[in-house]
Scaffold this active site. Structure first.
Site, PDB file in Angstrom:
ATOM      1  CG  HIS A   1      41.182  48.947  40.781  1.00 48.19           C
ATOM      2  ND1 HIS A   1      42.124  48.298  41.523  1.00 48.19           N
ATOM      3  CD2 HIS A   1      41.287  48.466  39.523  1.00 48.19           C
ATOM      4  CE1 HIS A   1      42.784  47.442  40.742  1.00 48.19           C
ATOM      5  NE2 HIS A   1      42.297  47.533  39.530  1.00 48.19           N
TER       6      HIS A   1
ATOM      7  CG  HIS B   1      44.747  48.266  34.454  1.00 49.41           C
ATOM      8  ND1 HIS B   1      45.925  47.600  34.246  1.00 49.41           N
ATOM      9  CD2 HIS B   1      44.044  47.536  35.358  1.00 49.41           C
ATOM     10  CE1 HIS B   1      45.946  46.517  35.008  1.00 49.41           C
ATOM     11  NE2 HIS B   1      44.827  46.449  35.676  1.00 49.41           N
TER      12      HIS B   1
ATOM     13  CE  LYS C   1      39.934  53.841  45.353  1.00 51.41           C
ATOM     14  NZ  LYS C   1      38.850  52.883  45.659  1.00 51.41           N
TER      15      LYS C   1
ATOM     16  CE1 TYR D   1      47.478  39.551  37.984  1.00 51.03           C
ATOM     17  CE2 TYR D   1      45.202  40.062  38.539  1.00 51.03           C
ATOM     18  CZ  TYR D   1      46.546  40.372  38.592  1.00 51.03           C
ATOM     19  OH  TYR D   1      46.949  41.507  39.253  1.00 51.03           O
TER      20      TYR D   1
END
Length: 662
Positions: free
Chosen positions: A542, A178, A536, A23
Site C-alpha cells: 500500500h 483499490h 517501504k 473481510y
C-alpha cells in the site's frame, strides 16, 4: 371489521438480500476458522478471506522477507494443511467464498479445490470468487510477482479452467476498489476497471469456442469501492451497469442480457476512515453502503463493510459484528427489498450517470489508443498519483471537509477505544508457531511426490500450458506457497512496477513558496540539494502514503529517492548510503513497523549512517510510537497527520538540526 384473508392487500414480493460478508483472517488458519464459524453463526451468509502478505506475494512464513509480516493483515496459508484447517467443519460445496488473492490466485484456488475434494465435494458445485486482478496490483496494492504479460496469461488460465471444471466460480474480480483507494476519480475508476476487463476478455476469447464465449463473459465479476460522495457513487454504479452492458454487446457481441449483467461485490471506502474521532466512521460506512444498495438496477451482489476502527488497527470480532449488523438491519428490518428501482427516470441521477459515462468513455479511448490496459500501466499509475495529490490538497486547503479532521476537530474522547486500544493485536509468538508447523509439514510430506509435482508444474509454466491442473496436483502433493511461487518466478521473472512519481516537479506547487525557500537555504548549507530517501521495507504494497510524501517533497525542491515497494532494510540502508541521504523516511502500513524499523535502524548504523534522521509513517498505535521514538526514530506519523506541508517542515528542520550538530 377485519378483512378476510382473500381481501387483504397482497404483500410486495421481496428481493433476496445480497451476500453478507466480513473481510477476515488473522494470526493462524485455526484462529481464522474459529472466527469464520462464529460469524456464520451470527448470520453472515458468505466468507471473505484475507491472506497475510507473505501468502499474497508468494513466500512461505519462514522466508526472510516474511519476517514480521506473518498473520498481520490476514491468515498465513503455506500448504494444504493450512487450507484444510482454515475451512475445518465448513462444507465448501455449501459455501460462497471470496478470496482476496491475486499473484498467487491460481495456487490458492488450487488449494481450495484440493480441500473440497478431500471433503468429498463435487467441485463443479463450488461457488465463490478469486480476485485474480493483477493489473490493479501494479497500480495500487502491490502484491504482484511476475511481469504483466505472464500475469495476464495466469489470469486467463484460472478463467479457462473454471469455465470447464468449476462453472459457478467467478474466476476474476475486476477490482476497482483499490483504484479508488489509490486516488482514482469516478471516471478513472470506471475506465481503468473496464479496460482491465477488456484486456482479460481479449486474452480469453481465443481460448474457448465462440458459442461458449458469452457464458465466459458472464462469469467475469467486479469488486467495487463506494466512497462518501453518496450521489456520485450511486450514479457511478449505474454507469458501470450501462457501460458494461455496452461493452459486452458492442465489443464482444453478447446478445443474451443475462451474460451482460454487471455483477459486483463491494467493500465500502476504507481510505476515508479517520483515526480522529473514529466513532464517526460508523456513519460514513452506513452512508457508503446505501450507495450500493438503494438502486435495485445497480445493487451489489455481495457486501462487506470495514469496521469503525480500521484506521487504528485490526478490528476485534465485536467490531466486525457491528458492521455485519448494519447490513442485516438494512436487509431484513427495512422495506428496501420490497420495491423496484427508486431512481429510474430521476433527471438529476440520469444527468450525472451520463456525465460519468462520457468521462469514462474518453479515458477508455485514451487507454485503447495506447494499446489497452497492460500497455497503459505506467500512464494509469501516474494519473492515480496525481489524482490522489489533488484529493489531499483539497483536504489540506479545507476545500474538502472531513469532519473531525480539518473541521470540528474538538470532541470528547471515544469510549469505544477501551483499555486494549480499541483494536486486536496479533500475538508475536504466532510467527514462530506458524514456522514450526511449516517445518513439520515439510518433514512429514512425501518428498518424491512433491518433486514430481513441482517438475510437472515447472514444465507447464515453461511451455505455456494451463497451470491449474499441475497446481492442483502440487497442492494435493504438499507443495508450499513459496515453492509454487518460486517456479513462477523462475519461469517468468519478477517485476518492479512504476512508482508514479517522476523526477520532474509538478504544476501543483501553490502554497509551497516558503517551503521551497527553506529547502534552498538548507541545501546551500549542505553544499548540495537536500536528499530525502523514501522507502517501504517489508511486503506492504500500500504505497499511497509513500508516493504522496515523495511527490510533495519533490515539489518542495528536495532531491528524492523513491524506488517503490518491497525493499529489504538492507537495500534501504544501501540506497541511503549510496545516495547520501540527509533524511530517511519509512512507510509501513501492515502493522510490522516495530521489527522492520528496528532492522532498518541497525542496517543504517552498520553503514555508518547512525546520524541520519529517520521518520516513520503508518498505522501505528501510540504505545508503538513511543517504542519507535525510544529506538531512535526522529518522528512518527499516523493517518491523523494529514497536513503534508507540516511533515515537509519537519524534514527540513531535521536536516537543519543535523547540520548544526556536526
Amino acid at each position: 371489521m377485519s378483512l378476510s384473508q382473500n381481501e387483504r392487500p397482497q404483500e410486495p414480493k421481496k428481493d433476496r438480500p445480497w451476500l453478507i460478508r466480513t473481510y477476515a483472517g488473522h494470526s493462524t488458519a485455526t484462529a481464522s476458522n474459529a472466527l469464520y464459524r462464529a460469524n456464520l453463526a451470527k448470520g453472515q451468509t458468505g466468507l471473505s478471506v484475507a491472506f497475510d502478505l507473505p501468502t499474497q506475494t508468494g513466500y512461505d512464513s519462514d522466508h526472510p522477507l516474511a519476517k514480521g509480516e506473518v498473520g498481520k493483515v490476514g491468515v498465513p496459508i503455506c500448504h494444504l494443511g493450512d487450507m484444510r484447517n482454515l475451512f475445518d467443519q465448513i462444507p465448501l460445496d455449501q459455501m460462497n467464498t471470496s478470496m482476496t488473492i491475486n499473484a498467487t490466485a491460481p495456487w490458492l484456488l488450487a488449494l481450495y479445490i484440493a480441500v473440497a475434494e478431500e471433503q468429498g465435494a463435487d467441485i463443479s458445485r463450488l461457488q465463490g470468487t478469486v480476485q485474480n486482478d493483477l493489473i490493479k496490483e501494479y497500480l495500487s496494492r502491490g502484491t504482484y510477482i511476475c511481469p504483466p504479460a505472464p500475469s495476464l496469461k495466469m489470469i486467463a488460465d484460472v478463467a479457462e479452467y473454471c469455465y470447464a471444471h468449476v462453472p459457478k466460480w467467478n474466476p476474476m474480480n475486476v477490482c476497482s476498489y483499490h483504484l479508488q483507494e489509490a486516488g482514482a476519480t469516478p471516471e478513472q475508476e470506471l475506465a481503468f476497471a473496464l479496460a482491465t476487463a477488456q484486456a482479460v476478455l481479449d486474452e480469453l476469447q481465443p481460448r474457448v469456442p465462440a458459442e461458449d464465449f458469452p457464458a465466459m463473459v458472464g462469469r467475469i465479476s467486479f469488486f467495487v469501492n463506494a466512497g462518501i460522495r453518496f450521489v456520485t457513487e450511486l450514479c457511478k454504479m449505474r454507469a458501470f451497469v450501462d457501460l458494461w452492458d455496452e461493452i459486452c454487446r458492442d465489443r464482444y457481441g453478447v446478445t443474451d442480457p443475462k451474460f451482460r449483467r454487471f455483477r459486483y461485490g463491494v467493500q465500502v471506502n476504507s481510505l476515508g476512515l479517520t483515526e480522529q474521532q473514529p466513532e464517526n466512521n460508523v456513519y460514513r460506512i452506513l452512508i457508503e453502503m446505501l450507495a450500493v444498495t438503494l438502486s435495485k438496477k445497480a445493487r451489489a451482489r455481495a457486501v462487506q463493510l470495514p469496521a469503525w476502527n480500521e484506521a487504528l488497527g485490526l478490528p476485534r470480532p465485536w467490531d466486525q459484528q457491528w458492521s455485519m449488523r448494519m447490513q442485516q438491519i438494512l436487509a431484513y428490518e427495512t422495506d428496501l427489498l420490497e420495491y423496484g428501482d427508486l431512481f429510474d427516470g430521476n433527471p438529476v441521477v440520469d444527468a450525472k450517470v451520463e456525465a460519468l459515462k462520457d468521462g469514462a468513455r474518453a479515458e477508455l479511448a485514451t487507454l485503447q489508443g495506447m494499446g489497452g490496459a497492460v500497455q497503459s500501466i505506467e500512464y494509469m499509475k501516474s494519473r492515480l498519483v496525481e489524482s490522489n495529490a489533488d484529493r489531499l490538497n483539497r483536504i489540506e486547503a479545507g476545500d474538502t471537509i472531513v469532519v473531525g479532521v480539518n473541521k470540528w476537530t474538538e470532541g470528547e474522547p471515544s469510549p469505544l477505544e477501551t483499555e486494549d486500544g480499541g483494536i486486536m493485536v496479533v500475538d508475536p509468538a504466532t510467527e514462530a508457531d506458524q514456522i514450526a508447523r511449516l517445518d513439520t509439514w515439510r518433514r512429514d510430506r512425501d518428498s518424491v511426490a512433491v518433486a514430481d509435482a513441482l517438475a510437472e508444474l515447472r514444465a507447464a509454466a515453461r511451455i505455456g500450458d494451463n497451470i491449474m491442473p499441475a497446481s492442483i496436483k502440487a497442492a494435493a502433493a504438499g507443495v508450499t506457497t513459496g515453492e509454487w511461487a518460486e517456479e513462477m518466478r523462475k519461469a517468468h521473472g519478477t517485476y518492479r512496477g512504476p512508482t508514479g512519481v517522476s523526477a520532474s516537479v509538478s504544476n501543483q506547487t501553490d502554497g509551497l513558496d516558503d517551503l521551497r525557500e527553506a529547502v534552498n537555504a538548507v541545501s546551500d548549507q549542505l553544499g548540495r540539494r537536500l536528499k530525502f530517501v523514501v522507502g517501504k521495507p517489508g511486503l506492504d504494497g500500500h504505497s499511497n502514503g509513500a508516493e504522496q510524501i515523495a511527490f510533495r517533497a519533490r515539489d518542495c525542491g528536495m532531491d528524492i529517492t523513491y524506488d517503490g515497494i518491497r525493499l529489504t532494510p538492507e537495500e534501504l540502508a544501501a540506497s541511503a548510503r549510496q545516495d547520501g541521504a540527509h533524511v530517511v523516511g519509512l512507510s509501513i502500513l501492515s502493522g510490522s513497523h516495530l521489527p522492520l524499523v528496528e532492522d532498518t535502524l541497525t542496517r543504517l548504523r552498520d553503514a555508518g549512517l547512525e546520524e541520519v534522521p529517520v521518520v516513520v509513517g503508518g498505522i501505528i498505535p501510540d504505545e508503538d510510537a513511543e517504542k519507535l521514538l525510544s529506538l531512535g526514530v526522529a518522528r512518527v506519523y499516523t493517518p491523523k497527520d494529514f497536513e503534508l506541508n507540516s511533515i515537509m517542515r519537519d524534514i527540513i528542520d531535521l536536516a537543519q538540526k543535523n547540520i548544526s550538530a556536526k
